[in-house]
Design a protein around this motif. Structure first.
Motif, short mmCIF file in Angstrom:
data_model
loop_
_atom_site.label_atom_id
_atom_site.label_comp_id
_atom_site.label_asym_id
_atom_site.label_seq_id
_atom_site.Cartn_x
_atom_site.Cartn_y
_atom_site.Cartn_z
N CYS A 1 -5.91 2.63 -5.60
CA CYS A 1 -4.98 2.13 -6.62
C CYS A 1 -5.09 0.62 -6.79
O CYS A 1 -4.64 0.07 -7.78
CB CYS A 1 -3.55 2.51 -6.27
SG CYS A 1 -2.94 1.73 -4.76
N CYS B 1 0.84 -1.21 0.00
CA CYS B 1 0.00 0.00 0.00
C CYS B 1 0.87 1.26 0.00
O CYS B 1 1.69 1.45 0.89
CB CYS B 1 -0.92 0.02 1.21
SG CYS B 1 -1.90 1.53 1.28
N CYS C 1 -7.37 6.00 1.47
CA CYS C 1 -7.19 5.10 0.33
C CYS C 1 -7.37 5.85 -1.00
O CYS C 1 -8.33 6.58 -1.19
CB CYS C 1 -8.22 3.97 0.43
SG CYS C 1 -8.23 2.87 -0.97
N CYS D 1 -3.19 -3.29 -3.26
CA CYS D 1 -3.39 -4.25 -2.18
C CYS D 1 -4.19 -5.46 -2.67
O CYS D 1 -4.00 -6.57 -2.17
CB CYS D 1 -4.11 -3.58 -1.02
SG CYS D 1 -5.62 -2.75 -1.52
S1 SF4 Z 1 -6.28 0.73 -2.86
FE1 SF4 Z 1 -5.23 -0.54 -1.34
S2 SF4 Z 1 -3.07 -0.18 -1.76
FE2 SF4 Z 1 -4.18 1.49 -2.76
S3 SF4 Z 1 -4.27 3.11 -1.24
FE3 SF4 Z 1 -6.15 1.93 -0.98
S4 SF4 Z 1 -5.61 0.45 0.60
FE4 SF4 Z 1 -3.70 1.25 -0.14
#
Ligand code: SF4
Ligand code: SF4
Ligand code: SF4
Lengths: 259, 387
Positions: free
Chosen positions: A157, A134, A154, A160
């Motif tokens: 993206c 992340c 968040c 994760c």
């Molecule tokens: S989508 Fe997942 S990896 Fe991306 S910022 Fe959010 S929690 Fe973090």
């Protein structure tokens, strides 16, 4: 003479300024103290552990209703929408043995075990790849082993989701709210564009409650401190044969299955 | 030098207008996406990245490929490339810009983009990827501008810029290595979990990037008469040929490891891509075989010197190579990584129309930036007599 005078003025000025500043700070403090939630205090009733873990006794779960009750309990309290497409959101769900324990491919498994449904949820890994990847720390691991998310940080993206080897995460491709039949006002609904997953009911532990799925399971799901030999989870693990999902990849899942 | 953009032929402006039209279709689709979310794409819970991220990956490779001109020219003093270098650097700039746009279009919450900087997370490869991409953009813009300015005034570029030129070589390798690490470090994604991922990325980038550059330069020669020189073209073609051969070789290494070891996890993505998994043949199967055939065909056209140096055949060979590498890296790499999914089942992914529109829009923006930059470069060259 003039130097000392100037010095005196400087010191006097500074002290007046300092006095003013400290009064202002005091005042701000006083205001802050009165603001709700300004001081972080762990509630007297909260449940604490060094390492939270879950044991699912699959022998005690039989009927469709058993699973439906558990899944509904979680999804209702956490406002998890039911979206009928591939872009669905789920925190806890079921699947067959070879989908859950993908690297355990015993060829002649007893049909009862093979055909059974197993509950899946986030494993709250000891070594969680989702946290590692992340880029914003929106997913992070707490000191008690629970892997949680900050929906407000968040960026969506989905790194994760690529990182999680267990498919435990869901993304809000669209606005989830129209898919909620009823809303539990005690838990936040999510917005479009963020990822979510099981929280091990961290919000319930805070007020002294066990996870909703555990409560709804009639004793089939145990929850407790893995670091405490007297906890229900440790006792169950000591007395029974248990397995975890994908043990070879080093994530050290916190969810155990007794089969 | 920017004023060069203001003095162009009508054809140039019509071209820009045409690209602008396509770009605005993409922007329109993107506004639609902003309104409804990524639900308008073909992505799903199981295949959570799609065309945007795969295009990002592909164009990081294109950006890195400028090094195939810079390295021979500055490390080996290969003078023949000097004329073309600026085109490579400017192509790198537009490719990096496209990468950034692809990242933004893929985000669920693009307005929170700065969180990556506000909450720097050194354990996340994406953090480094963002830093190296920004760095690469800066270095190429600086080097490109300073050397072009020097060319315009007919002086040697200042000595200090040498440092940045050497840096750009190292940096080019770093951007694609870091991009490979985005994929190669994830447990449970068998197709990506391979130590030669970065090497594969670099080899395919050094084949496809210069091939795209050469195709564009050949088109440019037709349109403007700018000639990079026969020998420069031939040398670059040799580089492309070697890189493509290595790229195919690396892929075969993956195939060997997967099938000789007999490990199901390693085999499944490959079988899914080429024949289908669990009796489920996906639309990508046809594409992957096309890529395989085209890759071999491009090598057949590029390896024998008589065919390779035939300027009639060359554009075809390069085009075939670009298509093959695009399918492999811009499609197969991503889909193979997500299928089979963590439950060893198949969730199909196919990009939707709006998703393709946004992607084409980003292409158009990239091409617009490239056209403007190249026009500046060529006009300066015309004035300086180095055309
Ligand atoms: S989508 Fe997942 S990896 Fe991306 S910022 Fe959010 S929690 Fe973090
Ligand atoms: S199961 Fe997946 S989401 Fe949960 S902690 Fe492990 S890696 Fe993260
Ligand atoms: S622990 Fe809580 S959040 Fe996780 S599945 Fe059970 S009820 Fe849902």
């Amino acid at each position: 003479m003039s130097t000392t005078r100037r010095q005196f003025l400087k010191i006097a000025g500074l002290s007046v300024f300092g006095l003013g500043a400290s009064t202002a700070l005091d005042a701000a403090d006083a205001v802050a103290k009165d603001m709700p939630g300004a001081k972080y205090e762990v509630g007297g009733k909260h449940l604490a552990a060094k390492r939270w873990a879950m044991v699912i006794d699959t022998r005690k779960l039989e009927s469709r209703e058993d699973y439906a009750r558990i899944i509904d309990a979680c999804h209702k309290v956490h406002n998890v929408p039911s979206i009928p497409t591939k872009q669905e959101i789920k925190w806890i769900w079921t699947d067959k043995y070879d989908r859950v324990f993908t690297d355990d491919m015993s060829q002649h498994l007893s049909p009862a075990v093979r055909e059974k449904d197993y509950l899946l949820l986030c494993n709250h890994c000891e070594n969680p790849p989702c946290v590692r990847v992340c880029p914003t720390k929106a997913t992070f691991k707490r000191a008690d082993g629970i892997v949680v998310m900050d929906y407000h940080r968040c960026i969506g993206c989905r790194f994760c989701m690529a990182g999680c080897p267990y498919g435990a995460r869901s993304f809000n491709f669209g606005d989830p709210r129209p898919y909620l039949k009823e809303v539990n006002p005690a838990f936040p609904t999510r917005m479009r564009g963020v990822v979510e997953k099981c929280t091990f009911c961290s919000e319930r532990l805070e007020v002294g409650l066990l996870p909703a799925c555990v409560e709804a399971s009639n004793g089939a799901i145990l929850f407790g401190d893995l670091d405490d030999p007297n906890s229900p989870v440790r006792k169950a693990l000591a007395e029974n044969f248990s397995i975890r999902r994908k043990p070879s990849i080093g994530t050290q899942p916190g969810v155990y299955y007794i089969v | 030098m920017i004023e060069k953009v203001l003095k162009g032929s009508p054809a140039f402006y019509i071209w820009l207008l045409f690209l602008g039209g396509i770009a605005s279709l993409g922007v329109f689709a993107y506004i639609f996406q902003l309104k409804y979310g990524l639900t308008i794409t073909g992505m799903s819970r199981d295949v959570s990245w799609g065309l945007y991220i795969s295009q990002f990956t592909y164009f990081v490779g294109v950006a890195a490929s400028a090094v195939m001109l810079v390295l021979p020219a500055y490390f080996h003093h290969y003078k023949k490339f000097k004329k073309m270098i600026i085109l490579g650097e400017f192509m790198a700039i537009s490719a990096v810009l496209m990468c950034m746009l692809f990242i933004v279009t893929d985000m669920g919450q693009p307005q929170r983009m700065l969180n990556v900087i506000l909450h720097p997370t050194p354990n996340s490869i994406m953090f480094y990827d963002m830093m190296v991409l920004m760095g690469y953009l800066f270095i190429n813009a600086l080097v490109g501008w300073v050397t072009l300015e020097a060319e315009r005034h007919d002086v040697d570029p200042p000595k200090r810029i040498k440092f940045f030129i050497y840096l750009s070589v190292v940096w080019a390798f770093s951007i694609h290595t870091v991009t490979a690490f985005l994929y190669a470090g994830l447990p449970g994604r068998h197709y990506w979990l391979t130590a030669i991922m970065a090497a594969r990325f670099l080899s395919s980038a050094f084949a496809s990037g210069p091939a795209i550059l050469l195709l564009l330069v050949i088109a440019l020669r037709r349109l403007t008469g700018f000639d990079p020189g026969r020998e420069a073209i031939q040398t670059l073609t040799k580089i492309i040929t070697y890189a493509m051969a290595i790229n195919v070789f690396f892929f075969l290494l993956e195939v060997f490891t997967a099938f000789y070891s007999g490990m199901p996890g390693h085999q499944h993505p490959l079988t899914f891509l080429f024949v289908g998994h669990d009796g489920h043949a996906s639309w990508v199967v046809g594409w992957m075989w096309t890529a395989a055939v085209l890759a071999i065909l491009s090598l057949c056209l590029l390896i024998p010197p008589q065919i390779r140096d035939n300027e009639r055949v060359l554009p075809w060979a390069l085009g075939i190579l670009v298509i093959a590498s695009w399918i492999d890296k811009g499609l197969g790499l991503l889909i193979g990584g997500f299928t089979p999914n963590p439950f060893e089942t198949v969730t199909e992914y196919a990009p939707t129309f709006p998703e393709i529109l946004v992607t084409v829009g980003v292409y158009a923006i990239g091409l617009m930036v490239l056209s403007v930059l190249w026009k500046i470069a060529l006009d300066v060259k015309k004035e300086a007599g180095t055309f």
